[in-house]
Structure formats: C-alpha cells, structure tokens
Write a protein that holds these residues in place. Structure first.
Motif, PDB file in Angstrom:
ATOM      1  N   LEU A  42     -10.854 -41.350  59.337  1.00  0.00           N
ATOM      2  CA  LEU A  42     -11.455 -40.197  58.566  1.00  0.00           C
ATOM      3  C   LEU A  42     -10.992 -40.781  57.326  1.00  0.00           C
ATOM      4  N   ARG A  43     -10.584 -41.350  57.125  1.00  0.00           N
ATOM      5  CA  ARG A  43      -9.613 -42.260  55.955  1.00  0.00           C
ATOM      6  C   ARG A  43     -11.311 -42.952  55.495  1.00  0.00           C
ATOM      7  N   HIS A  44     -10.785 -44.042  56.216  1.00  0.00           N
ATOM      8  CA  HIS A  44     -12.317 -44.382  56.306  1.00  0.00           C
ATOM      9  C   HIS A  44     -13.576 -43.690  55.291  1.00  0.00           C
ATOM     10  N   LEU A  45     -13.955 -42.896  56.301  1.00  0.00           N
ATOM     11  CA  LEU A  45     -14.353 -41.859  56.276  1.00  0.00           C
ATOM     12  C   LEU A  45     -14.896 -40.881  54.852  1.00  0.00           C
ATOM     13  N   THR A  46     -13.197 -40.269  54.623  1.00  0.00           N
ATOM     14  CA  THR A  46     -13.269 -40.227  53.344  1.00  0.00           C
ATOM     15  C   THR A  46     -13.370 -40.719  51.835  1.00  0.00           C
ATOM     16  N   LYS A  47     -13.260 -41.837  52.401  1.00  0.00           N
ATOM     17  CA  LYS A  47     -13.343 -42.566  50.879  1.00  0.00           C
ATOM     18  C   LYS A  47     -14.397 -42.751  50.798  1.00  0.00           C
ATOM     19  N   MET A  48     -15.745 -43.013  51.833  1.00  0.00           N
ATOM     20  CA  MET A  48     -16.704 -43.388  51.397  1.00  0.00           C
ATOM     21  C   MET A  48     -17.559 -42.147  51.008  1.00  0.00           C
ATOM     22  N   VAL A  49     -17.293 -40.616  51.405  1.00  0.00           N
ATOM     23  CA  VAL A  49     -17.532 -39.532  51.023  1.00  0.00           C
ATOM     24  C   VAL A  49     -17.367 -39.545  49.390  1.00  0.00           C
ATOM     25  N   ILE A  50     -15.816 -40.060  49.026  1.00  0.00           N
ATOM     26  CA  ILE A  50     -15.264 -39.872  47.502  1.00  0.00           C
ATOM     27  C   ILE A  50     -16.218 -40.447  47.097  1.00  0.00           C
ATOM     28  N   LEU A  51     -16.683 -42.150  47.236  1.00  0.00           N
ATOM     29  CA  LEU A  51     -17.072 -42.919  46.245  1.00  0.00           C
ATOM     30  C   LEU A  51     -18.780 -42.068  45.861  1.00  0.00           C
ATOM     31  N   ILE A  52     -19.341 -41.502  47.137  1.00  0.00           N
ATOM     32  CA  ILE A  52     -20.476 -41.356  47.094  1.00  0.00           C
ATOM     33  C   ILE A  52     -20.683 -40.208  45.915  1.00  0.00           C
ATOM     34  N   GLN A  53     -19.250 -39.498  46.357  1.00  0.00           N
ATOM     35  CA  GLN A  53     -20.132 -37.679  45.977  1.00  0.00           C
ATOM     36  C   GLN A  53     -19.309 -38.597  43.785  1.00  0.00           C
ATOM     37  N   LYS A  54     -18.682 -39.197  43.863  1.00  0.00           N
ATOM     38  CA  LYS A  54     -17.642 -39.480  42.689  1.00  0.00           C
ATOM     39  C   LYS A  54     -19.635 -40.925  41.612  1.00  0.00           C
ATOM     40  N   TRP A  55     -20.240 -41.820  42.496  1.00  0.00           N
ATOM     41  CA  TRP A  55     -21.332 -41.730  41.605  1.00  0.00           C
ATOM     42  C   TRP A  55     -22.296 -40.559  41.610  1.00  0.00           C
ATOM     43  N   TRP A  56     -22.169 -39.771  42.769  1.00  0.00           N
ATOM     44  CA  TRP A  56     -23.667 -38.623  42.200  1.00  0.00           C
ATOM     45  C   TRP A  56     -23.053 -37.910  40.661  1.00  0.00           C
ATOM     46  N   ARG A  57     -21.734 -37.350  40.971  1.00  0.00           N
ATOM     47  CA  ARG A  57     -21.880 -36.699  40.229  1.00  0.00           C
ATOM     48  C   ARG A  57     -21.150 -37.236  38.241  1.00  0.00           C
ATOM     49  N   GLY A  58     -21.124 -38.408  38.726  1.00  0.00           N
ATOM     50  CA  GLY A  58     -20.687 -38.942  37.225  1.00  0.00           C
ATOM     51  C   GLY A  58     -22.400 -39.171  36.432  1.00  0.00           C
ATOM     52  N   TYR A  59     -23.524 -39.592  37.706  1.00  0.00           N
ATOM     53  CA  TYR A  59     -24.857 -39.472  37.303  1.00  0.00           C
ATOM     54  C   TYR A  59     -24.999 -38.236  36.538  1.00  0.00           C
ATOM     55  N   LEU A  60     -25.511 -36.718  37.522  1.00  0.00           N
ATOM     56  CA  LEU A  60     -26.066 -35.520  36.625  1.00  0.00           C
ATOM     57  C   LEU A  60     -24.594 -35.173  35.431  1.00  0.00           C
ATOM     58  N   ARG A  61     -23.648 -35.418  35.110  1.00  0.00           N
ATOM     59  CA  ARG A  61     -22.924 -35.469  33.968  1.00  0.00           C
ATOM     60  C   ARG A  61     -23.069 -36.048  32.895  1.00  0.00           C
ATOM     61  N   ARG A  62     -23.760 -37.794  33.202  1.00  0.00           N
ATOM     62  CA  ARG A  62     -24.540 -38.260  31.917  1.00  0.00           C
ATOM     63  C   ARG A  62     -25.577 -37.460  31.860  1.00  0.00           C
ATOM     64  N   LYS A  63     -26.470 -37.442  32.732  1.00  0.00           N
ATOM     65  CA  LYS A  63     -27.732 -36.558  32.086  1.00  0.00           C
ATOM     66  C   LYS A  63     -27.658 -35.342  31.243  1.00  0.00           C
ATOM     67  N   HIS A  64     -26.550 -34.748  31.598  1.00  0.00           N
ATOM     68  CA  HIS A  64     -26.286 -33.579  31.153  1.00  0.00           C
ATOM     69  C   HIS A  64     -25.263 -33.897  29.556  1.00  0.00           C
ATOM     70  N   PHE A  65     -25.413 -34.568  29.885  1.00  0.00           N
ATOM     71  CA  PHE A  65     -24.502 -34.764  28.383  1.00  0.00           C
ATOM     72  C   PHE A  65     -25.158 -35.355  27.209  1.00  0.00           C
ATOM     73  N   ARG A  66     -26.473 -36.169  27.981  1.00  0.00           N
ATOM     74  CA  ARG A  66     -27.338 -36.775  26.977  1.00  0.00           C
ATOM     75  C   ARG A  66     -27.794 -35.109  26.349  1.00  0.00           C
ATOM     76  N   GLU A  67     -28.004 -34.751  27.107  1.00  0.00           N
ATOM     77  CA  GLU A  67     -29.059 -33.092  26.410  1.00  0.00           C
ATOM     78  C   GLU A  67     -28.020 -32.614  25.921  1.00  0.00           C
ATOM     79  N   ILE A  68     -26.803 -32.042  25.942  1.00  0.00           N
ATOM     80  CA  ILE A  68     -26.279 -31.267  25.187  1.00  0.00           C
ATOM     81  C   ILE A  68     -25.817 -32.545  23.798  1.00  0.00           C
ATOM     82  N   VAL A  69     -25.793 -33.552  24.383  1.00  0.00           N
ATOM     83  CA  VAL A  69     -25.672 -33.764  22.590  1.00  0.00           C
ATOM     84  C   VAL A  69     -26.978 -34.552  22.202  1.00  0.00           C
ATOM     85  N   GLU A  70     -27.879 -33.803  22.453  1.00  0.00           N
ATOM     86  CA  GLU A  70     -29.358 -33.504  21.794  1.00  0.00           C
ATOM     87  C   GLU A  70     -29.639 -32.347  21.193  1.00  0.00           C
ATOM     88  N   ARG A  71     -29.113 -31.249  21.947  1.00  0.00           N
ATOM     89  CA  ARG A  71     -28.785 -29.937  21.502  1.00  0.00           C
ATOM     90  C   ARG A  71     -28.449 -30.042  20.490  1.00  0.00           C
TER      91      ARG A  71
END
Lengths: 552, 377
Positions: free
Chosen positions: B65-94
């Motif tokens: 389970l630990r292994h799985l969790t670590k993998m899931v966290i990794l994926i979610q972390k990278w995905w959320r980071g990407y999303l937020r950076r995208k939004h951040f660019r938009e916010i900055v532009e606005r």
C-alpha cells in the motif's frame, strides 16, 4: 310771361284749363272753384283736409323722437323717461316711414341703453332688437350708425345682454355694416363687435364665426384714425381670450398692419395697437415669435419714451409678454437694448404703470445667469430698490421683490451685486412689517431666501444678523458657516462687530440645521473666545470669584 | 502359563490398579490440569502464531500500500502542479491586463478632465466672451438710451413748436380782428403812444395784418335734407329730378347776372343724348358708321387738341417738381443747378475732354447736302 311766372306756373298749374280739372280727384290742391292755386298758399291749419293731418302727425312724431333723443343725452332726465315707459313708445317709431324719425328713434334708444343696465335690459325685453336689425341692409348710413350705437350700448353692460344680441342674429347685420363704405358706420360696427367680444371666449368665438376678423383687418388699413383705433381695440378684445382666437386674428394678417402702426404719432391709437399685439403674444411661444418677426424691435422702444402713460404701460406689457416665454426671446430683447429702455421707463413712471416693466426685468433675469448679469450691467437694480421703498401698493412691491429675487438667485456674484445695493434690509423690513399683505410677505421671504443662499458678501449680511427673525436666521448663519472657516479676516471682523456674541445668544434645537451651523462657526474659534461670548459668562466668572478660596 | 501369567499379570495389574486407583483421584485433576495447561498453551501459541502471521501479513500489505500511495501522490503532485501553473499564468495575465486598464483609465480621466475644463471655460462658460458681451450690452444700452433721449427731445421740440405756432396764429388772428386799433396819421393808436420811443410790437403786427372780411352766412346746401347718401342707396345715382329751391332771403348778387332760376335750369337740364350716342356701337347702323369714324380719326384737319379756355395751357405746362428733390423749404438744387451727382474728387483732369484730331470734313456733310432730285445724299 317772365321766367318766374313760368316757373310758378309749372309748379302750380298756371291759369290753364279751369273747371275741367275738378274731376281729377281730391289730390294735390286743385279743387273747388276758381282755377288752381299754387301749393304754397294752402292753409296748413285746415284739419278737414287729410294731407294737413298727415303733416301734423309726421311733425309730431319727429318732434317727439328728437325731444326724447335730447333728453336721453342728459342723465338727470332719464329716470323720468324710464318711468314714462319711453322704450315701448319708441319701438313703433323704429319702423316709421320717414327715415329721419327712424334714425332719431334709434339714437334715442341707444342713449337710453347706454345709461345703465336696467334700461338696456328693458330695451332687449321690449323686443327692439329684431326690429332694429330687420331692415338694416337697406338703410342709409345714419341709421346704420345709430343701430350700431344701440347694439354696442346694450352689449357693453353684461355677457347676458351680449348673448341676447348674438342670439337675435345681429352679428350678420353688423358684418354688413362693416362692409359699408362710410367710415362712421364701420367704426360703429367694430365698436359693437369689440364690446360683444370683450366678455368671454364664447362670445368672441361667435364674433369670429360671423366672419368679422378679415373685415376688421381691412378697417385697420383705412386712413381714418378713429376707425383704426376702434378696430385695433376690437382685435385686442378678440384675441385676449384664448390661443385659438389669437391664431385666427394672426391668420387674417393682422400683425403686419398692427406693427406698421406702432410709429404713428396718435397716442390713443398706439395704446390700442400695443395692447392688441401684447394680447396676441401672450399665449404661446409661436405667437410671440410671430410678433417679433414683424420687426417691432427697436421701434417699440420709442413707445416707452412716449409722453402718454398708458402707451408706456402697454409697450412695457408687450415686451413682458414676449420676454416671458423663452430665454432666446429674452436674449433678443437684451440685444436690442430693450432692457435699458424698460429700466428708464420704470425710473420715469410712478404707480401701476411701472408694474409691467418690473415684471419684464424679473422674467428676463429668471431665464439664465447671463441674462441676469446683463440686467445688472444695464443698471437694473437701483430702480427696483427705489420701487420697493417708494411705492405704496403691495402688489407693485411684491413684483419688485420677486424681480430682485430672480436677479440675485443665480450665483454669488449676482447676490453680491444685489446685496451691495442695500436691498436686503429693505426686504427684511417688508417681511417683518405687520401691515404687508400675505402675498407680499411670501414673495419677500422667497426673495430673501434665494438671495441669501448665494450671498457670500459678509458686510451686507451683518446688519441682518441683528434683526432677522428665526426663519431667516438659519440662512444667514448658514452662509456665515460656509465663509468663516476659510477667511481669517472675516473671522476677526465677525468677532469685533459683535456677530459672535449674537450667534451665541441664538437658541436652537439640538440636531437641527441651525445648531449644526452654529457648531461649525464655534469650531472656527478658540474655546476661550467662544466661552467669553456665551451668555451668562460674567455671572459664571463672578460665581467663580465667590467660590474661590484664596491661598494664604 | 497363561493362567500364571495371567495371574501375575492380574496380580500386577491389580497392584497397578490399586496404584492407579490411588492416583486416580489425583489423576483426574492432574489430567484436567494438564489438559488445561496444554489447552492454554495451545491457545497461547495459537494466538501468538496468529499474531505473528497477522503482523507479517500486515507488513506485507502495508508495504504494498505504501508503495501505491507513494506512486499516487507522485502522480497527483505532478498533475496539480501543472494545473496550478497554468492557472497562475492566466491569473498573472489578467492582473496585468487590469493594471494596464486602470492606468489607461486614469490617464484618460486626466485627459478628459483637462479637455473638458478647457472646453467649458473657452466655449460654454467663456468668461472673457461673457465680459465682452456684457460690455457690448452696456454700450448698446448707452446708444439706445441716447437715441431715445434724442427722440424725446425731438418730440418735445415738435410739441413746443406746435404750441408756439398756435400762439402765433392766435395772435395774428387777434391782430386781424382788431385792425381798427391801428394808428392813423392824426390819431396815434393805443399801441403807438407818442411817449414811447418805438411802437409796440402789437402795433407792428397790426400794420402787417389784413382786416378780416365779413363772415359769410353758411349757405345751406339744398341737398342737406336728403337722407340718401349715395354710396348706400339702392338706386343708381340719378340726376337731379327736381330743381333745388333757392332760399327766400337770398341777396341778389350785384352785377349783370342772369336769372338764377334760368341758370339752374340750364345747369341741371337732364341729359338728352343724340341718337348717335344713344345707339350702341355694336348695332347695325353703328357698325355701318365705323369706317367713317376711322377715316375721321385718320385725317383730322387740326392736329392740336382744342383747348377750351385760354388759360388752360397754363395748367398743362405747369411744372411739378419731383418728390425726390422737393422738401419743405423749397426746391433743392438738383434739377436746376446740377443734374447729376458729381464727384469732383474722382475727376482725372480739370477740364472737359477735348478732341485731339479735327473731324473729317467729308463725313460732316453726310445727310446735309442735297442732290439735284432733292433726295438727301
């Protein structure tokens, strides 16, 4: 035979065929006996002969009509005539064979009806009117004049009598009289129309419907001055009631002719012409513009300098009716120098003659601040002040107060000009005075309020501070509270002239506007000074002296 | 042996049995206790084994389970980071856009403020134009007041003149009436006292004035009784049908006059037109006379119009001055002294134009010489 004999012979059938003529009937003078005699030798006192009787009767009728006409010209004998039932006696004489008797009877009836209302009503009730007008078209000009005189004498008393005249169909006959060549007949007819149309709009409409207006406009163009006067006065009476009637008069082309007659030297004619133009112009902007387009300015201004008082009054009325509609018209009047002429006119007249001039200034100044400044620059304020002080009638004073309020209400500059002329104490006196009428007080108060709300000239406000009643006080204090926080010299003056002391003495409900103003003023000064001037300060100090324990 | 062994065995067994029976009492307990201890031991060991197994299995699963969790966290972390950076660019532009807009707005407000202030001050509430206008108004007022003053003065003068003229006329009339007070050679009049140095002005006026003639009796017109004014009467203006009566007390005029009745009769004789005039010009005999009429018109003997009276031509030739140049005080000089407007300032030379060349003599003779047949050359 000499010529004379031949002449007489031709008239009187000379010594020709004698007795053979007897059979020729009882006619004109050849009858019994010795040939014919010339007519002049017939004895008039012989009553057996029919022609003498007829002559006597005719002479008696003529004398009676003449005598009644003469008596009717004297007011003291009219009562006796009335009690003798003279109206019914004159009625059959109106249908007499001889024209001169008809005329004299009509003249007598006219004089009777002219005297008072009851006689006029008696004339109408006796059924004179149909007989008077039935044969009017075929009559000569003297009869027409007398008939028009009767109609006008009846119509002048009351609207009901005028209505009775209209209902009897006299208007058509009067129009026929208006078409006559004789100027006296036209004058009588237009005078009668004028008196009928004067009372109310319905009667005016009846006059217009009878087709009198184009004929009246033609009458104005006639050379006789009296006819022009009467025609102008009639047009004035017709157009005064409503815009539609004025429009009818204008559509007949009256304005051009009336405007041409303004420079005429006759004073009474000018009165009527100006009155007619002002009645037309008063109803609406379009009519006023039409009157102005007839190029009355600047000719009208010469009327304001005429020696006749009523010409000046009517001229000022005309200018007032034009000025009151729109700012553009007022601007026109200012540009043509009308305001200066009106101001001079006010200065030179006394009494009700001034009133239209004062109202003109008020209307001009009310439209905009530039126009108000133009009035000030033309030196309009001093005559208005003089009016306020000098005049006795309340409505003239009220008009002057209103006009001053309109001048001063726009900006601080205007209010300053008005205040500098020392108007405000006068207005206050009028407002406070117990014998001024309600209307005058209301107008004075409004004028004061309007001027005070813009006045920042403190030396003028100061005398008011000491005398004003509470309703005015709040405006004065309000103005002080606006000016004092920014001007230190004014603050000093305020203290030294005792204004601060007065302010402290005012009692105001806490929370009211007056209290706020007083607070604002108090905040401009240091605490000690305010306390020093507050009432009862000396008692307070003495109390402190009493309670003081000296330190030994 | 069987028996013996059996016996021994029985004996032994009996002894064992007795021993067993002795121990039996305690055997049951011992047995129970032993069993219980074993049972408990077994249970304890079972539980321990379960625990161990459980623990081991749990560890295994947890690792997974630990292994799985670590993998899931990794994926979610990278995905959320990407999303937020995208939004951040938009916010900055606005945010940048809004900041720019705010800046532009402020600048625009500044421009509009300056422009509107300028415009209002220059065109709508133009102070200087207002000042100029008010000055012009006051100047115009002065002018109007001046003109009106002049007008009143003129009118007053006119009235004064009228009064003076009236008084003058009165005086002259009085002088004419009292002309008999004039002084004669023998008797000095009342206005010409000998003690005075010079005669009174009234005396001079009397000398100048003509005496009044006697007032004529107002002649009553014979038509005054007639009440038919001609404009309004129905019948056409008829000629007088009856002769007017002369007043009885009329004075006979002095002189060789004809009988007035005869004169009146002749004057008021009714019109009797000739047959020719009574006839219409369109009737047949009238039309027949047309050519003779035309011939008469064509060949008159006398071209000049017959003037009825000798003094008639004087009226005819009377000179009427034109309205243009006549005024109250006599004729102007135009038309008599000069005929045209002259502008001496515009003249080029002082003298009139002269011809420089002599004219051609032959052309002068044109129309003035005659040939032998009498026709003009």
């Amino acid at each position: 035979m000499s010529q004379r004999q031949v002449l007489q012979g031709r008239l009187g059938r000379g010594p020709g065929p004698g007795p053979g003529q007897r059979g020729w009937g009882w006619g004109w003078g050849w009858g019994s006996g010795a040939g014919a005699r010339p007519l002049t030798r017939r004895s008039p006192a012989d009553p057996a002969l029919p022609p003498a009787v007829f002559e006597q009767y005719q002479r008696a009728r003529s004398q009676f009509a003449q005598a009644v006409a003469d008596f009717a010209a004297r007011p003291q004998s009219i009562d006796t005539l009335r009690s003798a039932g003279v109206v019914c006696l004159l009625r059959p004489l109106l249908l007499d064979v001889v024209p001169s008797i008809r005329q004299t009877a009509a003249l007598a009836l006219g004089r009777l009806a002219d005297y008072d209302v009851e006689l006029a009503e008696a004339v109408v009730k006796a059924g004179i009117l149909p007989q008077l007008i039935c044969s009017l078209p075929e009559e000569n000009r003297y009869y027409k004049k007398a008939a028009a005189f009767v109609l006008r004498a009846i119509a002048k008393h009351s609207p009901q009598l005028a209505q009775a005249i209209v209902q009897s169909g006299a208007l058509g006959m009067l129009v026929i009289c208006l078409e006559d060549f004789d100027p006296g007949v036209k004058e009588g007819a237009s005078w009668a129309f004028g008196y009928i149309a004067r009372h109310n709009p319905e009667l005016s409409q009846a006059v217009v419907d009878a087709g009198a207006v184009p004929l009246l406009v033609l009458c104005i163009q006639e050379p006789e001055i009296a006819l022009k006067r009467i025609a102008a006065s009639t047009l004035s009476d017709i157009s005064k009631h409503s815009p539609e009637l004025a429009q009818t008069v204008v559509a007949a082309g009256a304005i051009a002719y009336l405007a041409q007659m303004i420079p005429n030297p006759d004073a009474k004619l000018k009165r009527q012409v100006l009155s007619a133009l002002s009645q037309i112009a008063k109803h609406s902007v379009d009519l006023a513009e039409l009157v102005v387009e007839a190029e009355i300015f600047p000719v009208v201004l010469t009327c304001l300098k005429d020696s006749d008082e009523y010409v000046k009054k009517n001229g000022a009325t005309l200018i007032r009716e034009i000025a009151k509609h729109t700012p553009e018209l007022s601007q026109l009047i200012v540009n043509s120098g009308g305001v200066a002429a009106v101001i001079d006119c006010i200065g030179s007249c006394r009494g009700t003659v001034r009133l239209p001039g004062i109202m003109t200034l008020g209307y001009v100044a009310a439209h905009s601040e530039n126009l108000s400044m133009a009035v000030i620059v033309s030196k309009g304020i001093p005559p208005l002040c003089v009016c306020l002080i000098e005049e006795h009638e309340d409505h003239i004073k009220a008009a002057a107060a209103w006009a001053l309020g309109q001048i001063g209400r726009h900006t601080a500059e205007h209010a300053r000009h008005v205040a500098v002329a020392n108007v405000l104490p006068t207005l206050l006196d009028i407002f406070v005075d117990t014998c001024s009428s309600e209307d005058l007080k209301v107008k004075a108060k409004k004028a004061l309020k309007n001027i005070l709300q813009k006045c920042t000239y403190l030396p003028a406000l100061e005398p008011l501070l000491h005398e004003a009643p509470p309703s005015i006080m709040k405006y004065i204090i309000g103005q002080y509270s606006k000016v004092l926080p920014h001007d230190s010299k004014a603050r000093r003056l305020f203290v030294t002239t005792g204004g601060l002391k007065k302010v402290q003495e005012i009692q105001a409900e806490p929370g009211s506007l007056l209290q706020e103003y007083i607070n604002t003023i108090n905040n401009c000064y240091p605490e000690e000074i305010v306390r020093y001037y507050s009432p009862g300060y000396s008692e307070m100090l003495l109390e402190r002296v009493e309670n003081y324990q000296p330190v030994l | 042996m069987a028996a013996a062994s059996c016996g021994r065995e029985q004996g032994a067994s009996m002894a064992a049995l007795a021993r067993l029976q002795e121990r039996l009492e305690g055997l049951r307990e011992e047995y129970f206790l032993t069993n219980r201890a074993i049972d408990e031991d077994r249970k304890r060991k079972y539980k321990a084994a379960v625990k161990i197994q459980r623990w081991f299995r749990a560890c295994r699963v947890q690792v997974c389970l630990r292994h799985l969790t670590k993998m899931v966290i990794l994926i979610q972390k990278w995905w959320r980071g990407y999303l937020r950076r995208k939004h951040f660019r938009e916010i900055v532009e606005r945010a940048y856009f809004i900041k720019k807009l705010k800046f532009y707005n402020e600048m625009a407000v500044r421009i509009q403020k300056t422009w509107r202030g300028y415009y209002v001050r220059k065109y709508i509430h133009n102070f200087y134009a207002l000042k100029k206008y008010l000055k012009a108004v006051s100047m115009n007022n002065e002018f109007v007041r001046h003109e009106l003053q002049e007008y009143t003065e003129m009118k007053e003068n006119g009235e004064k003149m009228k009064d003076l003229e009236k008084k003058d006329k009165e005086k002259k009339y009085q002088a004419r009436k009292m002309h008999y007070l004039l002084s004669t050679k023998q008797i000095p009049g009342i206005y010409n006292s000998p003690l005075r140095k010079s005669p009174d002005p009234m005396e001079l006026l009397l000398r100048k004035s003509k005496p009044l003639t006697h007032r004529k009796q107002p002649v009553k017109s014979p038509f005054a009784d007639e009440l038919y004014g001609w404009p309004t009467c129905k019948e056409p203006p008829a000629f007088v049908t009856s002769l007017p009566l002369l007043p009885a007390d009329r004075r006979k005029p002095q002189g060789p006059f004809r009988d007035p009745a005869e004169v009146l009769r002749q004057r008021y004789k009714p019109l009797e037109p000739t047959l020719r005039a009574r006839e219409s010009m369109y009737s047949a005999p009238g039309k027949a006379r047309e050519p003779t009429r035309r011939e008469e018109w064509r060949n008159p003997i006398h071209d000049n119009e017959f003037l009825p009276f000798s003094s008639y031509h004087k009226n005819y030739e009377k000179y009427e001055p034109s309205l243009f140049k006549s005024d109250k005080y006599g004729q102007g000089a135009y038309g008599t002294k000069y005929f045209r407007e002259v502008y001496p300032k515009k003249w080029i030379a002082d003298k009139d134009f002269e011809t420089l060349f002599p004219s051609i003599a032959l052309f002068e003779k044109f129309g003035k010489t005659y040939s032998s047949t009498g026709q003009i050359v």
